[in-house]
Motif scaffolding. Structure first.
Motif, PDB file in Angstrom:
ATOM      1  N   LYS A 257       0.833  -1.207   0.000  1.00 51.37           N
ATOM      2  CA  LYS A 257       0.000   0.000   0.000  1.00 51.37           C
ATOM      3  C   LYS A 257       0.867   1.257   0.000  1.00 51.37           C
ATOM      4  O   LYS A 257       0.689   2.170   0.815  1.00 51.37           O
ATOM      5  CB  LYS A 257      -0.960   0.008   1.192  1.00 51.37           C
ATOM      6  CG  LYS A 257      -1.974  -1.132   1.166  1.00 51.37           C
ATOM      7  CD  LYS A 257      -2.952  -1.046   2.320  1.00 51.37           C
ATOM      8  CE  LYS A 257      -3.984  -2.153   2.247  1.00 51.37           C
ATOM      9  NZ  LYS A 257      -4.930  -2.105   3.378  1.00 51.37           N
ATOM     10  N   LYS A 258       1.821   1.283  -0.912  1.00 46.92           N
ATOM     11  CA  LYS A 258       2.751   2.398  -1.039  1.00 46.92           C
ATOM     12  C   LYS A 258       2.711   2.946  -2.464  1.00 46.92           C
ATOM     13  O   LYS A 258       2.326   2.249  -3.398  1.00 46.92           O
ATOM     14  CB  LYS A 258       4.184   1.948  -0.706  1.00 46.92           C
ATOM     15  CG  LYS A 258       4.347   1.369   0.693  1.00 46.92           C
ATOM     16  CD  LYS A 258       4.069   2.409   1.775  1.00 46.92           C
ATOM     17  CE  LYS A 258       4.257   1.818   3.164  1.00 46.92           C
ATOM     18  NZ  LYS A 258       3.982   2.809   4.225  1.00 46.92           N
ATOM     19  N   PRO A 259       3.121   4.210  -2.661  1.00 41.94           N
ATOM     20  CA  PRO A 259       3.133   4.788  -4.010  1.00 41.94           C
ATOM     21  C   PRO A 259       4.203   4.132  -4.881  1.00 41.94           C
ATOM     22  O   PRO A 259       5.179   3.569  -4.382  1.00 41.94           O
ATOM     23  CB  PRO A 259       3.444   6.264  -3.768  1.00 41.94           C
ATOM     24  CG  PRO A 259       4.109   6.306  -2.437  1.00 41.94           C
ATOM     25  CD  PRO A 259       3.511   5.190  -1.628  1.00 41.94           C
ATOM     26  N   LEU A 260       4.007   4.236  -6.201  1.00 44.67           N
ATOM     27  CA  LEU A 260       4.922   3.641  -7.168  1.00 44.67           C
ATOM     28  C   LEU A 260       5.515   4.726  -8.052  1.00 44.67           C
ATOM     29  O   LEU A 260       4.789   5.564  -8.600  1.00 44.67           O
ATOM     30  CB  LEU A 260       4.184   2.608  -8.030  1.00 44.67           C
ATOM     31  CG  LEU A 260       4.988   1.952  -9.163  1.00 44.67           C
ATOM     32  CD1 LEU A 260       6.081   1.059  -8.595  1.00 44.67           C
ATOM     33  CD2 LEU A 260       4.056   1.135 -10.070  1.00 44.67           C
ATOM     34  N   ALA A 261       6.830   4.729  -8.214  1.00 45.82           N
ATOM     35  CA  ALA A 261       7.524   5.631  -9.133  1.00 45.82           C
ATOM     36  C   ALA A 261       8.297   4.784 -10.137  1.00 45.82           C
ATOM     37  O   ALA A 261       8.378   3.559 -10.017  1.00 45.82           O
ATOM     38  CB  ALA A 261       8.457   6.565  -8.368  1.00 45.82           C
ATOM     39  N   LEU A 262       8.891   5.454 -11.130  1.00 44.05           N
ATOM     40  CA  LEU A 262       9.555   4.728 -12.211  1.00 44.05           C
ATOM     41  C   LEU A 262      10.840   5.432 -12.637  1.00 44.05           C
ATOM     42  O   LEU A 262      10.872   6.667 -12.762  1.00 44.05           O
ATOM     43  CB  LEU A 262       8.616   4.617 -13.423  1.00 44.05           C
ATOM     44  CG  LEU A 262       9.219   4.162 -14.749  1.00 44.05           C
ATOM     45  CD1 LEU A 262       9.663   2.695 -14.672  1.00 44.05           C
ATOM     46  CD2 LEU A 262       8.220   4.351 -15.885  1.00 44.05           C
ATOM     47  N   LEU A 263      11.883   4.652 -12.871  1.00 42.48           N
ATOM     48  CA  LEU A 263      13.096   5.142 -13.511  1.00 42.48           C
ATOM     49  C   LEU A 263      13.025   4.759 -14.988  1.00 42.48           C
ATOM     50  O   LEU A 263      12.976   3.570 -15.323  1.00 42.48           O
ATOM     51  CB  LEU A 263      14.344   4.533 -12.875  1.00 42.48           C
ATOM     52  CG  LEU A 263      14.756   5.074 -11.510  1.00 42.48           C
ATOM     53  CD1 LEU A 263      15.906   4.257 -10.940  1.00 42.48           C
ATOM     54  CD2 LEU A 263      15.138   6.546 -11.587  1.00 42.48           C
ATOM     55  N   GLN A 283      20.838   7.697 -20.610  1.00 45.96           N
ATOM     56  CA  GLN A 283      20.101   8.701 -19.840  1.00 45.96           C
ATOM     57  C   GLN A 283      19.063   8.024 -18.953  1.00 45.96           C
ATOM     58  O   GLN A 283      18.479   7.002 -19.334  1.00 45.96           O
ATOM     59  CB  GLN A 283      19.403   9.692 -20.781  1.00 45.96           C
ATOM     60  CG  GLN A 283      18.782  10.882 -20.067  1.00 45.96           C
ATOM     61  CD  GLN A 283      18.205  11.888 -21.055  1.00 45.96           C
ATOM     62  OE1 GLN A 283      17.991  11.573 -22.220  1.00 45.96           O
ATOM     63  NE2 GLN A 283      17.938  13.091 -20.595  1.00 45.96           N
ATOM     64  N   ILE A 284      18.856   8.574 -17.738  1.00 44.85           N
ATOM     65  CA  ILE A 284      17.853   8.058 -16.805  1.00 44.85           C
ATOM     66  C   ILE A 284      16.983   9.217 -16.323  1.00 44.85           C
ATOM     67  O   ILE A 284      17.499  10.262 -15.936  1.00 44.85           O
ATOM     68  CB  ILE A 284      18.500   7.365 -15.587  1.00 44.85           C
ATOM     69  CG1 ILE A 284      19.410   6.217 -16.021  1.00 44.85           C
ATOM     70  CG2 ILE A 284      17.428   6.836 -14.632  1.00 44.85           C
ATOM     71  CD1 ILE A 284      20.110   5.527 -14.879  1.00 44.85           C
ATOM     72  N   ARG A 285      15.670   8.986 -16.339  1.00 41.28           N
ATOM     73  CA  ARG A 285      14.739  10.002 -15.840  1.00 41.28           C
ATOM     74  C   ARG A 285      13.848   9.378 -14.767  1.00 41.28           C
ATOM     75  O   ARG A 285      13.415   8.234 -14.882  1.00 41.28           O
ATOM     76  CB  ARG A 285      13.861  10.528 -16.984  1.00 41.28           C
ATOM     77  CG  ARG A 285      14.645  11.192 -18.106  1.00 41.28           C
ATOM     78  CD  ARG A 285      13.730  11.597 -19.230  1.00 41.28           C
ATOM     79  NE  ARG A 285      14.465  12.167 -20.360  1.00 41.28           N
ATOM     80  CZ  ARG A 285      13.907  12.531 -21.505  1.00 41.28           C
ATOM     81  NH1 ARG A 285      12.602  12.386 -21.678  1.00 41.28           N
ATOM     82  NH2 ARG A 285      14.644  13.022 -22.480  1.00 41.28           N
ATOM     83  N   LEU A 286      13.581  10.174 -13.745  1.00 40.48           N
ATOM     84  CA  LEU A 286      12.710   9.722 -12.652  1.00 40.48           C
ATOM     85  C   LEU A 286      11.308  10.254 -12.859  1.00 40.48           C
ATOM     86  O   LEU A 286      11.114  11.454 -13.022  1.00 40.48           O
ATOM     87  CB  LEU A 286      13.259  10.197 -11.300  1.00 40.48           C
ATOM     88  CG  LEU A 286      12.369   9.943 -10.085  1.00 40.48           C
ATOM     89  CD1 LEU A 286      12.194   8.450  -9.838  1.00 40.48           C
ATOM     90  CD2 LEU A 286      12.943  10.632  -8.849  1.00 40.48           C
ATOM     91  N   LEU A 287      10.342   9.343 -12.848  1.00 34.18           N
ATOM     92  CA  LEU A 287       8.929   9.719 -12.921  1.00 34.18           C
ATOM     93  C   LEU A 287       8.305   9.443 -11.559  1.00 34.18           C
ATOM     94  O   LEU A 287       8.060   8.290 -11.194  1.00 34.18           O
ATOM     95  CB  LEU A 287       8.212   8.914 -14.015  1.00 34.18           C
ATOM     96  CG  LEU A 287       8.817   9.000 -15.424  1.00 34.18           C
ATOM     97  CD1 LEU A 287       8.034   8.123 -16.403  1.00 34.18           C
ATOM     98  CD2 LEU A 287       8.844  10.438 -15.899  1.00 34.18           C
ATOM     99  N   GLY A 288       8.087  10.495 -10.763  1.00 35.03           N
ATOM    100  CA  GLY A 288       7.570  10.357  -9.416  1.00 35.03           C
ATOM    101  C   GLY A 288       8.476  11.067  -8.426  1.00 35.03           C
ATOM    102  O   GLY A 288       9.513  11.618  -8.794  1.00 35.03           O
ATOM    103  N   SER A 289       8.094  11.046  -7.156  1.00 35.52           N
ATOM    104  CA  SER A 289       8.848  11.753  -6.121  1.00 35.52           C
ATOM    105  C   SER A 289       9.427  10.765  -5.113  1.00 35.52           C
ATOM    106  O   SER A 289       8.752   9.829  -4.659  1.00 35.52           O
ATOM    107  CB  SER A 289       7.937  12.731  -5.390  1.00 35.52           C
ATOM    108  OG  SER A 289       8.627  13.332  -4.304  1.00 35.52           O
ATOM    109  N   VAL A 290      10.719  10.972  -4.764  1.00 39.11           N
ATOM    110  CA  VAL A 290      11.376  10.134  -3.763  1.00 39.11           C
ATOM    111  C   VAL A 290      12.018  10.986  -2.667  1.00 39.11           C
ATOM    112  O   VAL A 290      12.728  10.454  -1.805  1.00 39.11           O
ATOM    113  CB  VAL A 290      12.451   9.246  -4.420  1.00 39.11           C
ATOM    114  CG1 VAL A 290      11.839   8.277  -5.423  1.00 39.11           C
ATOM    115  CG2 VAL A 290      13.535  10.097  -5.079  1.00 39.11           C
ATOM    116  N   LYS A 291      11.779  12.276  -2.663  1.00 31.99           N
ATOM    117  CA  LYS A 291      12.443  13.188  -1.734  1.00 31.99           C
ATOM    118  C   LYS A 291      12.133  12.829  -0.288  1.00 31.99           C
ATOM    119  O   LYS A 291      10.973  12.676   0.103  1.00 31.99           O
ATOM    120  CB  LYS A 291      12.024  14.632  -2.013  1.00 31.99           C
ATOM    121  CG  LYS A 291      12.785  15.669  -1.181  1.00 31.99           C
ATOM    122  CD  LYS A 291      12.450  17.070  -1.614  1.00 31.99           C
ATOM    123  CE  LYS A 291      13.142  18.123  -0.753  1.00 31.99           C
ATOM    124  NZ  LYS A 291      14.607  17.944  -0.736  1.00 31.99           N
TER     125      LYS A 291
END
Length: 424
Positions: A257-263, A283-291
């Motif tokens: 039950k946690k959010p999902l982000a993507l590299l 190149q790598i891009r982050l889609l989402g927040s990990v701060k």
């Protein structure tokens, strides 16, 4: 009354697969002793006979099923021998021969091999050699052939790391080697393959008669996470390390039950990934927040580790507080271990969780590595296959994960909307 009768169950361990085989066998022995004890007590109670008389009845059943071979030695009464002695010879020109030293006619045979074991293995005559995946694969071929020639009734391969699994689709003038390997197994008379987190489910669709049972380590990994400094009470996010691992990480995000982000990674396929410092990621891009969050990433295998280290660096640059990775098949190819040592000193990650499906000595000594056993899981699958019982609850383990998390949180969990059957 269910009784696990191991009289016709035989295990053959190829050089390289011996350690994992012994761990699984120990669980099989424990399972058999428990099953036998329960059955003896029930027979004694149901028929009003002594425990000793009921025990003799079980011995008689074993002898009848085994046609008077396996049980006469008394080994099954004391917990099951299971393992069949095999003499493996490697000739000076590199050829390998397998000689089965005990009758397996009519038996249900399970052949273990770890094709990614890069540590020295023993052959007859005191020869000790390191084998490549190709050598390990050839060992499987000659052992399967020997088992078939010896009259085995059914042959199952236990190969947690499926060979050539990354060569599962042709983008140009290249072979579909993963499926061709399966075709060879099938032509040799293999009935089943038990593997762990296969790289692509496309491989399973290449077979005509052979069945592939694809196991998952997600329950063991989640269980480890929940015991790791109350990690799940933290500000926690699941990140897919690439688009190919989205379904796998979606499963974890849904379960926890946690959010999902993507590299999202762009690759230069004109370059070959040589090691952790020289990958083909452009190149790598982050889609989402990990701060300020604890990041969890899961993948099926780790080779040189360059892609993963680059991803962790991007996550740290985007404010991730600490990073935990879970790998079902921790290969650590080349000098990957030293690169991860450096990354750990740099503070790029907190822990790497790996399974014992691939034998590792050096990495297991590292502070940053957590070894998780899947031996019991494989023992359960072998037991059920031997008894011709369903293994569906073990292949798709969403149910037991729900029960685990419900017990931890003391609140009912909703059924997971995703299952492992959707993973690529």
């Amino acid at each position: 009354m269910k009784y696990f009768n191991p009289a016709n169950l035989a295990v053959i361990a190829c050089p390289g697969g011996e350690i994992f085989a012994e761990e699984v066998i120990e669980h099989l022995r424990s399972k058999y002793r428990h099953s036998r004890r329960q059955t003896v007590e029930e027979i004694s109670k149901r028929h009003s006979i002594s425990i000793e008389q009921a025990d003799l009845h079980i011995d008689l059943i074993n002898k009848i099923v085994a046609r008077g071979t396996a049980s006469q030695s008394g080994t099954h009464k004391n917990g099951g021998a299971f393992r069949i002695p095999v003499k493996f010879t490697q000739f000076p020109n590199g050829e390998i021969k397998s000689e089965i030293e005990e009758s397996i006619r009519g038996k249900d045979v399970y052949i273990f091999q770890d094709i990614e074991n890069r540590y020295p293995v023993n052959f007859s005559g005191g020869i000790i050699n390191r084998l490549s995946p190709n050598d390990h694969l050839m060992t499987i071929f000659v052992t399967v052939d020997a088992a078939r020639q010896a009259g085995a009734e059914r042959i199952t391969l236990v190969i947690p790391a499926y060979p050539y699994s990354r060569q599962h689709k042709a983008k140009g003038r290249e072979g579909l080697t993963a499926s061709r390997i399966g075709k060879i197994f099938e032509s040799l008379g293999v009935n089943h393959i038990i593997t762990l987190d296969i790289h692509s489910r496309d491989i399973m669709n290449a077979f005509t008669n052979m069945r592939l049972e694809n196991m998952h380590a997600s329950y063991q990994i989640i269980q480890t996470l929940t015991n790791m400094d109350d990690i799940l009470n933290d500000d926690f996010v699941v990140v897919s390390p690439d688009t190919g691992a989205v379904d796998r990480n979606k499963f974890y995000a849904s379960a926890l039950k946690k959010p999902l982000a993507l590299l999202y990674k762009e690759r230069d396929y004109s370059r070959l990934s040589k090691d952790a410092s020289q990958s083909n990621i452009s190149q790598i891009r982050l889609l989402g927040s990990v701060k300020d969050k604890t990041v969890f990433m899961a993948d099926d295998m780790l080779g040189t580790g360059g892609t993963l280290i680059k991803g962790m660096r991007i996550l740290k640059e985007n404010g991730a507080r600490r990073i935990i990775c879970a790998i079902s098949l921790p290969l650590f190819s080349g000098n990957a271990i030293s690169h991860f040592d450096e990354a750990y000193k740099e503070g790029l990650f907190y822990r790497i969780i790996g399974t014992n499906a691939v034998y590792q000595e050096e990495v297991a000594k590292r502070e940053w590595y957590v070894n998780v056993s899947v031996s019991r899981l494989f023992a359960h699958v072998i037991s059920r296959l031997h008894q011709n019982q369903s293994v569906s609850s073990l292949l798709d383990n969403a149910g037991i994960i729900n029960r685990l998390l419900s017990k931890i949180s003391n609140e009912p969990q909703n059924e997971l909307p995703f299952s492992h059957t959707t993973e690529e």
